[in-house]
Write a protein that holds these residues in place. Structure first.
Motif, PDB file in Angstrom:
ATOM      1  N   LEU B  71       0.811  -1.206   0.000  1.00 51.20           N
ATOM      2  CA  LEU B  71       0.000   0.000   0.000  1.00 51.20           C
ATOM      3  C   LEU B  71       0.850   1.264   0.000  1.00 51.20           C
ATOM      4  CD1 LEU B  71      -2.890   1.088   0.314  1.00 51.20           C
ATOM      5  CD2 LEU B  71      -2.517   1.072   2.764  1.00 51.20           C
ATOM      6  N   GLY B  72       1.764   1.361   0.947  1.00 53.65           N
ATOM      7  CA  GLY B  72       2.518   2.592   1.111  1.00 53.65           C
ATOM      8  C   GLY B  72       3.743   2.665   0.228  1.00 53.65           C
ATOM      9  N   TRP B  73       4.419   1.535   0.042  1.00 51.27           N
ATOM     10  CA  TRP B  73       5.684   1.572  -0.698  1.00 51.27           C
ATOM     11  C   TRP B  73       5.471   1.479  -2.194  1.00 51.27           C
ATOM     12  CZ3 TRP B  73       9.634  -1.959   2.326  1.00 51.27           C
ATOM     13  CH2 TRP B  73       9.683  -1.521   3.668  1.00 51.27           C
ATOM     14  N   THR B  74       4.617   0.539  -2.618  1.00 53.40           N
ATOM     15  CA  THR B  74       4.469   0.295  -4.054  1.00 53.40           C
ATOM     16  C   THR B  74       3.182   0.894  -4.606  1.00 53.40           C
ATOM     17  OG1 THR B  74       5.351  -1.854  -3.412  1.00 53.40           O
ATOM     18  CG2 THR B  74       5.006  -1.504  -5.733  1.00 53.40           C
ATOM     19  N   ILE B  76       0.112  -0.324  -4.266  1.00 55.87           N
ATOM     20  CA  ILE B  76      -0.858  -1.337  -4.700  1.00 55.87           C
ATOM     21  C   ILE B  76      -1.924  -1.424  -3.615  1.00 55.87           C
ATOM     22  CG2 ILE B  76      -1.216  -3.781  -5.189  1.00 55.87           C
ATOM     23  CD1 ILE B  76       1.701  -3.980  -5.961  1.00 55.87           C
ATOM     24  N   SER B  77      -3.199  -1.189  -3.952  1.00 54.64           N
ATOM     25  CA  SER B  77      -4.203  -1.409  -2.912  1.00 54.64           C
ATOM     26  C   SER B  77      -4.721  -2.822  -3.019  1.00 54.64           C
ATOM     27  CB  SER B  77      -5.363  -0.416  -3.000  1.00 54.64           C
ATOM     28  OG  SER B  77      -5.185   0.467  -4.051  1.00 54.64           O
ATOM     29  N   GLU B 131      -9.419  -2.359 -10.192  1.00 58.35           N
ATOM     30  CA  GLU B 131      -9.745  -3.730 -10.585  1.00 58.35           C
ATOM     31  C   GLU B 131      -8.882  -4.724  -9.805  1.00 58.35           C
ATOM     32  OE1 GLU B 131      -9.593  -1.388 -12.900  1.00 58.35           O
ATOM     33  OE2 GLU B 131     -11.337  -1.582 -14.208  1.00 58.35           O
ATOM     34  N   PHE B 132      -7.601  -4.377  -9.621  1.00 61.46           N
ATOM     35  CA  PHE B 132      -6.734  -5.274  -8.864  1.00 61.46           C
ATOM     36  C   PHE B 132      -7.225  -5.396  -7.421  1.00 61.46           C
ATOM     37  CE2 PHE B 132      -3.083  -6.410  -6.295  1.00 61.46           C
ATOM     38  CZ  PHE B 132      -2.596  -7.495  -6.985  1.00 61.46           C
ATOM     39  N   ALA B 133      -7.601  -4.251  -6.843  1.00 62.27           N
ATOM     40  CA  ALA B 133      -8.103  -4.272  -5.463  1.00 62.27           C
ATOM     41  C   ALA B 133      -9.305  -5.204  -5.358  1.00 62.27           C
ATOM     42  CB  ALA B 133      -8.473  -2.867  -5.015  1.00 62.27           C
ATOM     43  N   MET B 134     -10.203  -5.129  -6.369  1.00 58.66           N
ATOM     44  CA  MET B 134     -11.391  -5.975  -6.342  1.00 58.66           C
ATOM     45  C   MET B 134     -11.018  -7.441  -6.516  1.00 58.66           C
ATOM     46  SD  MET B 134     -13.786  -4.181  -5.592  1.00 58.66           S
ATOM     47  CE  MET B 134     -12.817  -2.920  -4.800  1.00 58.66           C
ATOM     48  N   LEU B 135     -10.028  -7.690  -7.388  1.00 52.89           N
ATOM     49  CA  LEU B 135      -9.618  -9.079  -7.607  1.00 52.89           C
ATOM     50  C   LEU B 135      -9.061  -9.682  -6.314  1.00 52.89           C
ATOM     51  CD1 LEU B 135      -9.493 -11.204  -9.790  1.00 52.89           C
ATOM     52  CD2 LEU B 135      -7.164 -10.526 -10.271  1.00 52.89           C
ATOM     53  N   THR B 136      -8.280  -8.890  -5.571  1.00 53.98           N
ATOM     54  CA  THR B 136      -7.755  -9.406  -4.306  1.00 53.98           C
ATOM     55  C   THR B 136      -8.895  -9.682  -3.338  1.00 53.98           C
ATOM     56  OG1 THR B 136      -7.427  -7.145  -3.557  1.00 53.98           O
ATOM     57  CG2 THR B 136      -5.520  -8.267  -4.451  1.00 53.98           C
ATOM     58  N   LEU B 137      -9.891  -8.800  -3.347  1.00 51.27           N
ATOM     59  CA  LEU B 137     -11.050  -8.996  -2.467  1.00 51.27           C
ATOM     60  C   LEU B 137     -11.760 -10.309  -2.806  1.00 51.27           C
ATOM     61  CD1 LEU B 137     -12.979  -7.729  -0.356  1.00 51.27           C
ATOM     62  CD2 LEU B 137     -14.187  -6.675  -2.232  1.00 51.27           C
ATOM     63  N   ILE B 138     -11.973 -10.522  -4.109  1.00 51.46           N
ATOM     64  CA  ILE B 138     -12.652 -11.735  -4.560  1.00 51.46           C
ATOM     65  C   ILE B 138     -11.830 -12.976  -4.217  1.00 51.46           C
ATOM     66  CG2 ILE B 138     -13.505 -12.939  -6.602  1.00 51.46           C
ATOM     67  CD1 ILE B 138     -15.068 -10.413  -5.882  1.00 51.46           C
ATOM     68  N   VAL B 264      -6.721  -3.908   8.530  1.00 51.82           N
ATOM     69  CA  VAL B 264      -5.274  -3.689   8.443  1.00 51.82           C
ATOM     70  C   VAL B 264      -4.978  -2.452   7.580  1.00 51.82           C
ATOM     71  CG1 VAL B 264      -4.760  -5.172   6.478  1.00 51.82           C
ATOM     72  CG2 VAL B 264      -3.080  -4.874   8.253  1.00 51.82           C
ATOM     73  N   LEU B 265      -5.820  -2.208   6.588  1.00 53.19           N
ATOM     74  CA  LEU B 265      -5.649  -0.972   5.805  1.00 53.19           C
ATOM     75  C   LEU B 265      -5.883   0.236   6.703  1.00 53.19           C
ATOM     76  CD1 LEU B 265      -7.475  -1.847   2.476  1.00 53.19           C
ATOM     77  CD2 LEU B 265      -5.044  -1.818   2.935  1.00 53.19           C
ATOM     78  N   VAL B 266      -6.880   0.106   7.581  1.00 52.38           N
ATOM     79  CA  VAL B 266      -7.160   1.183   8.520  1.00 52.38           C
ATOM     80  C   VAL B 266      -5.936   1.452   9.403  1.00 52.38           C
ATOM     81  CG1 VAL B 266      -8.566   1.816  10.501  1.00 52.38           C
ATOM     82  CG2 VAL B 266      -9.616   0.753   8.519  1.00 52.38           C
ATOM     83  N   MET B 267      -5.294   0.360   9.849  1.00 51.52           N
ATOM     84  CA  MET B 267      -4.086   0.526  10.681  1.00 51.52           C
ATOM     85  C   MET B 267      -3.026   1.327   9.941  1.00 51.52           C
ATOM     86  SD  MET B 267      -3.630  -3.233  12.264  1.00 51.52           S
ATOM     87  CE  MET B 267      -5.035  -4.099  12.925  1.00 51.52           C
ATOM     88  N   CYS B 268      -2.770   0.927   8.691  1.00 50.62           N
ATOM     89  CA  CYS B 268      -1.750   1.631   7.907  1.00 50.62           C
ATOM     90  C   CYS B 268      -2.124   3.101   7.761  1.00 50.62           C
ATOM     91  CB  CYS B 268      -1.604   1.020   6.518  1.00 50.62           C
ATOM     92  SG  CYS B 268      -1.008  -0.653   6.547  1.00 50.62           S
TER      93      CYS B 268
END
Lengths: 300, 339
Positions: B71-74, B76-77, B131-138, B264-268
């Motif tokens: 999330l922070g470095w690259t 990518i969500s 779209e990538f974020a959604m794919l990870t969710l799925i 965990v996103l909230v933590m970041c």
């Protein structure tokens, strides 16, 4: 054969509420470029509002429709407040912050529902005249399924007319295809966004009210329905209402067929569809020759 | 990052080293000091439930660090990082009585999570952004459903009685000994990530985050960097999962619930995803807050949502950005505040 036909009709009826929720989500995405995590919470609030209006006992058809109207109108208000109170403040940040803002809103609304309605699931009784089923030969179809399909046709038709045939629809399409240019031409894009957000939320609320008689109404609906509508929007192509209609029907029918014939795959159809679409055709079904009913360009 | 911001960082020029304390330039030392102090102080101050909570907090620190690599470095969500947490946890759970060395358990869990993350990243290579974020969710949802359907994983009850094992004759069933193990692993993770963050690979990840097109033009192989970063992030999440399984003693499908990926996103975000220590601060704050709220209020989600909204509005770059936010408001930006 007759069993297959009733399974198909059942699947279509399952797909309709999914389409109504997802069309709201995709409209909002088209105009605001925000994937709204709180959309499932709008659905949940709609279901709660409807169940509260109907109360205990079996409702008359009029009360049922009133409850659906209250749910849609109430959620339009919630959507407008959410746009002004949350999303408008986040426009200038990158999309991750907006996404997290909508996640915060999801948690907030879930918590609010818990505070108002408690942790005990509510249920809403079916309207007696819609509780039966029609039998034609060997084909048996539930009345409520037919009602749902009619509602789906009406909602889809109204959305089509609104977006393609009215001046307001034209401004919506203008803002979603190029916000800067639309503003340059004197369209008040903020107002359009507010209206679209309210409309999208109202659609979610309406779907919630329609589903209330079919399932127990609790806080858990918010994330489940949120993810389902995300899946449909992705399969249909972000911003494409025609795409979400097709996607919702495909997923509804697949789910119904799996439940009847391949129970071990029940619950997976949505994920299978999304995985296939994203891996093979990342832009979704949109761009195929679907009904021209879209609010966002496919190149974004 | 917008072009404007990019130019702003470029204009800042070489940073004046005298503005920083000397130890700030020895990042590994910084990590060592923080971890050593925590390792020493915590078991002497806390015991019982609060010591257990401290262990939970450090596992979340590892988890958040793993997510922040993406999330922070690259940039990518991902909404499916709970899958890799779950992979680590279920691996340790399945190994329960075959591997008594907890460190070996953690290593195997990490390897499984890393392999899964690598495969996923390679397969979804062409997809980016929302779209990538959604794919990870799925993907996460599919794995979550599978935990109910694959018999050895124990369905809803999951895997129970996962042992913590023992090392050097110390039975880790004792929270105090397990704390030393957990904080050591956390320390190693932080040290390793600190090195990566300053390396050429770390810099190319940031380049991809800021502007993938420019990075490509400069000869950075963007897709490879994305795959490597996703694999590294997945591996670190796997470590967190393995620790979590050993600490809790049970692994249930809840580990893979998508809300875990959201939390965990909230933590970041709370800590600040652009700074190295952001996820650490965020994970500790969130864990303590969560623990407190769940005991004291009726609908904890309401308050968590409210607090998160406030952070998003007031400190969109996280709690750690408070100094630079105030300085910017007063018109005196702090140099090097954004890394």
């Amino acid at each position: 054969m007759s069993e297959l036909i009733s399974t198909l009709i059942d699947g279509i009826a399952q797909g309709i509420p999914l389409f109504i929720v997802a069309s709201g989500l995709t409209l909002i995405y088209g105009v605001l470029r925000v994937l709204n995590f709180a959309h499932g919470a709008f659905f949940m609030l709609g279901a709660f509002l409807s169940a509260t209006v109907v109360g205990k006992g079996s409702p008359s058809a009029g009360l049922f429709l009133l409850a659906a109207f209250v749910a849609a109108a109430g959620l339009a208000l919630v959507g407008a407040v959410a746009d002004v109170g949350v999303f408008r403040r986040l426009y200038h940040h990158d999309h991750m912050i907006t996404l997290l803002g909508s996640y915060a809103l999801l948690l907030l609304l879930e918590g609010a529902a818990q505070l108002i309605w408690g942790n005990v699931p509510k249920s809403q009784s079916q309207v007696p005249s819609l509780a039966g089923s029609i039998t034609a030969g060997k084909i048996q179809v539930a009345d409520y399924d037919i009602f749902m399909i009619v509602v789906g046709l009406v909602v889809g038709g109204l959305l089509y007319v609104l977006l393609q045939r009215t001046p307001w629809g034209k401004t919506i399409r203008a803002v979603s295809s190029d916000q800067l240019m639309a503003r340059g031409l004197g369209i008040r894009s903020r107002r359009v966004q507010l209206g679209v957000f309210a409309l999208g939320a109202a659609l979610a609320g309406l779907a919630g009210a329609l589903m209330a008689p079919l399932q127990s109404v609790d806080v858990g609906l918010a994330p489940t329905v949120g993810i389902e509508s995300f899946a449909i929007v992705i399969v249909g192509g972000l911003g494409s209402i025609g795409g979400s209609l097709v996607a919702a029907l495909i997923i509804g029918i697949a789910e119904s067929i799996f439940t009847r014939y391949v129970p071990s795959l029940a619950g997976f159809s949505m994920y299978i569809a999304v995985a296939l679409v994203l891996l093979l055709r990342p832009q979704g079904l949109s761009g195929l020759r679907l009904p021209r009913l879209r609010t966002a360009r496919s190149d974004t | 990052m917008s072009v404007k911001e990019f130019d702003k960082t470029a204009d800042a020029g070489p940073q004046d080293p005298s503005r920083h304390l000397k130890w700030r330039r020895l990042p590994s030392l910084e990590v060592l000091v923080v971890v050593a102090v925590a390792a020493f102080v915590v078991p002497n101050v806390f015991s019982g439930a609060t010591l257990f909570l401290s262990i939970t907090a450090v596992t979340y620190v590892v988890f958040a660090m793993g997510v922040n690599v993406l999330l922070g470095w690259t940039g990518i969500s991902s909404f499916g990082q709970a899958s890799f947490l779950g992979a680590g946890a279920y691996t340790v759970g399945l190994l329960e009585n075959h591997v008594t060395n907890p460190l070996l358990g953690v290593l195997i869990g990490t390897a499984v999570a890393a392999a899964m993350a690598f495969l996923f990243a390679v397969l979804s290579n062409r997809i980016t952004g929302v779209e990538f974020a959604m794919l990870t969710l799925i993907f996460g949802q599919i794995l979550w459903l599978l935990t109910f359907r694959i018999p050895p994983l124990g369905g809803e009850n999951g895997i129970t009685a996962v042992p913590r094992g023992e090392m050097f004759g110390n039975n880790f069933f004792n929270d105090k000994y397990y704390w030393y193990f957990a904080i050591s692993v956390t320390g190693l993770v932080l040290l390793g990530l600190r090195r990566v963050s300053g390396s050429a690979f770390g810099l190319s990840m940031r380049a991809v985050r800021d502007d993938a097109l420019r990075a490509e033009a400069l000869g950075i192989r963007v897709r490879l960097v994305r795959i490597a970063s996703f694999t590294l992030g997945g591996a670190v999440c796997g470590i967190a999962g393995a620790l979590m399984a050993q600490q809790q003693g049970v692994v249930t499908p809840d580990t893979l619930n998508w809300t875990v990926s959201g939390e965990v996103l909230v933590m970041c975000l709370i800590g600040g995803m652009r700074s190295f220590w952001g996820p650490v601060v965020g994970a500790v704050v969130f864990t303590v807050l969560n623990w407190y709220l769940f005991d004291h209020v009726k609908a904890p989600n309401f308050y968590i949502g409210l607090i998160l909204l406030l952070v998003v509005f007031l400190l969109p770059r996280g709690l750690l950005s408070i100094r630079s936010t105030i300085a910017t408001l007063r018109g005196k930006p702090v140099p090097g505040a954004e890394n």
